[in-house]
Scaffold this motif. Structure first.
Motif, PDB file in Angstrom:
ATOM      1  N   GLN A   1      37.942  28.484  39.161  1.00  0.00           N
ATOM      2  CA  GLN A   1      38.539  29.495  39.239  1.00  0.00           C
ATOM      3  C   GLN A   1      37.100  30.281  38.656  1.00  0.00           C
ATOM      4  O   GLN A   1      36.272  31.067  38.644  1.00  0.00           O
ATOM      5  CB  GLN A   1      39.623  29.681  38.321  1.00  0.00           C
ATOM      6  CG  GLN A   1      39.769  31.774  38.628  1.00  0.00           C
ATOM      7  CD  GLN A   1      38.546  32.027  37.018  1.00  0.00           C
ATOM      8  OE1 GLN A   1      38.265  31.766  36.210  1.00  0.00           O
ATOM      9  NE2 GLN A   1      38.385  33.523  37.533  1.00  0.00           N
ATOM     10  N   SER A   2      36.049  29.528  38.183  1.00  0.00           N
ATOM     11  CA  SER A   2      34.852  29.674  36.661  1.00  0.00           C
ATOM     12  C   SER A   2      33.888  29.449  37.439  1.00  0.00           C
ATOM     13  O   SER A   2      32.709  29.628  38.063  1.00  0.00           O
ATOM     14  CB  SER A   2      34.977  28.635  36.153  1.00  0.00           C
ATOM     15  OG  SER A   2      35.204  27.336  35.916  1.00  0.00           O
TER      16      SER A   2
ATOM     17  N   ARG B   1      45.900  19.537  35.862  1.00  0.00           N
ATOM     18  CA  ARG B   1      45.715  20.503  36.995  1.00  0.00           C
ATOM     19  C   ARG B   1      45.343  21.847  36.403  1.00  0.00           C
ATOM     20  O   ARG B   1      44.339  22.842  37.095  1.00  0.00           O
ATOM     21  CB  ARG B   1      47.569  20.268  38.048  1.00  0.00           C
ATOM     22  CG  ARG B   1      47.963  21.520  38.495  1.00  0.00           C
ATOM     23  CD  ARG B   1      48.780  22.158  38.517  1.00  0.00           C
ATOM     24  NE  ARG B   1      49.911  20.980  38.833  1.00  0.00           N
ATOM     25  CZ  ARG B   1      50.420  19.820  39.174  1.00  0.00           C
ATOM     26  NH1 ARG B   1      49.555  20.279  40.889  1.00  0.00           N
ATOM     27  NH2 ARG B   1      51.373  18.630  39.318  1.00  0.00           N
ATOM     28  N   ILE B   2      45.803  22.677  35.127  1.00  0.00           N
ATOM     29  CA  ILE B   2      45.445  24.073  34.816  1.00  0.00           C
ATOM     30  C   ILE B   2      43.673  23.994  34.209  1.00  0.00           C
ATOM     31  O   ILE B   2      43.166  24.605  34.507  1.00  0.00           O
ATOM     32  CB  ILE B   2      46.379  24.144  33.152  1.00  0.00           C
ATOM     33  CG1 ILE B   2      47.736  24.144  33.806  1.00  0.00           C
ATOM     34  CG2 ILE B   2      45.762  25.229  32.565  1.00  0.00           C
ATOM     35  CD1 ILE B   2      48.830  24.374  32.420  1.00  0.00           C
TER      36      ILE B   2
ATOM     37  N   THR C   1      43.650  27.334  27.957  1.00  0.00           N
ATOM     38  CA  THR C   1      43.001  26.127  28.555  1.00  0.00           C
ATOM     39  C   THR C   1      41.487  25.729  27.694  1.00  0.00           C
ATOM     40  O   THR C   1      41.365  24.397  29.258  1.00  0.00           O
ATOM     41  CB  THR C   1      42.455  27.305  30.043  1.00  0.00           C
ATOM     42  OG1 THR C   1      41.271  28.365  29.710  1.00  0.00           O
ATOM     43  CG2 THR C   1      43.314  27.547  30.452  1.00  0.00           C
ATOM     44  N   GLY C   2      40.773  25.783  27.477  1.00  0.00           N
ATOM     45  CA  GLY C   2      39.527  25.681  26.496  1.00  0.00           C
ATOM     46  C   GLY C   2      40.346  24.276  25.900  1.00  0.00           C
ATOM     47  O   GLY C   2      38.962  23.143  27.125  1.00  0.00           O
TER      48      GLY C   2
ATOM     49  N   GLN D   1      35.085  22.557  42.317  1.00  0.00           N
ATOM     50  CA  GLN D   1      35.903  22.649  43.615  1.00  0.00           C
ATOM     51  C   GLN D   1      36.593  21.252  44.005  1.00  0.00           C
ATOM     52  O   GLN D   1      36.287  20.110  43.398  1.00  0.00           O
ATOM     53  CB  GLN D   1      35.165  22.392  45.503  1.00  0.00           C
ATOM     54  CG  GLN D   1      33.724  23.908  44.838  1.00  0.00           C
ATOM     55  CD  GLN D   1      33.054  23.767  46.691  1.00  0.00           C
ATOM     56  OE1 GLN D   1      33.562  22.925  47.309  1.00  0.00           O
ATOM     57  NE2 GLN D   1      32.510  24.476  46.687  1.00  0.00           N
ATOM     58  N   VAL D   2      37.550  21.211  44.419  1.00  0.00           N
ATOM     59  CA  VAL D   2      38.722  20.430  44.733  1.00  0.00           C
ATOM     60  C   VAL D   2      38.944  20.331  46.134  1.00  0.00           C
ATOM     61  O   VAL D   2      39.637  20.972  47.288  1.00  0.00           O
ATOM     62  CB  VAL D   2      40.231  20.665  44.199  1.00  0.00           C
ATOM     63  CG1 VAL D   2      40.763  19.458  44.163  1.00  0.00           C
ATOM     64  CG2 VAL D   2      39.799  20.707  42.296  1.00  0.00           C
TER      65      VAL D   2
END
Length: 156
Positions: free
Chosen positions: A109-110, A101-102, A61-62, A114-115
């Protein structure tokens, strides 16, 4: 412990790190597209397995998060929020919509973002590619919890 090349090759075959096929031209060796994970081959304690999973996730993901953040910072100047969609972010970052999306899911998560649709938080992983949403960034949290490196020129 392998002591010969033959022993080593048999170990590679056993662990799924290589494949061997006999052809009319002789033995043909290949590697699988995806190597087995350490936990598939070795007994790992739960803490180590969890750490390795987190490292793999971060490596995956980075770069995706970096691409999205670069767009938000460099192109948009750290907006508090933007109205956008996965396909728009994908085009702006030259990434695949699923990769965006990822990246969004990781930012949420971090605690960095916010979505939302309307006033409700939504799961970034369930958004349709064309569906509009508000990306609300928490830049204070982002800057407090992320490491930033910069290289200064010789005149610095």
């Amino acid at each position: 412990m392998p002591s010969t090349v033959r022993d080593l090759s048999e170990l590679y075959l056993t662990w799924g790190l290589a494949r061997r096929a006999e052809t009319p031209d002789g033995t043909r060796w290949s590697m699988p597209a995806a190597l087995p994970l350490p936990g598939d081959l070795l007994p790992l304690d739960a803490d180590l397995a969890k750490r390795l999973d987190r490292i793999r996730w971060t490596l995956r993901t980075g770069p995706l998060v970096d691409g999205l953040i670069n767009h938000l910072v460099d192109d948009l100047g750290e907006p508090q929020e933007i109205l956008t969609s996965l396909d728009r972010l994908a085009a702006a970052t030259s990434q695949d919509a699923d990769d965006v999306r990822i990246a969004l899911a990781e930012l949420v998560q971090s605690g960095d973002a916010q979505v939302q649709r309307g006033q409700e938080s939504v799961d970034a992983e369930r958004l349709e590619v064309h569906q509009r949403f508000r990306l609300v960034m928490n830049w204070d949290h982002f800057h407090e919890h992320r490491v930033h490196l910069s290289i200064k020129g010789d005149d610095a």
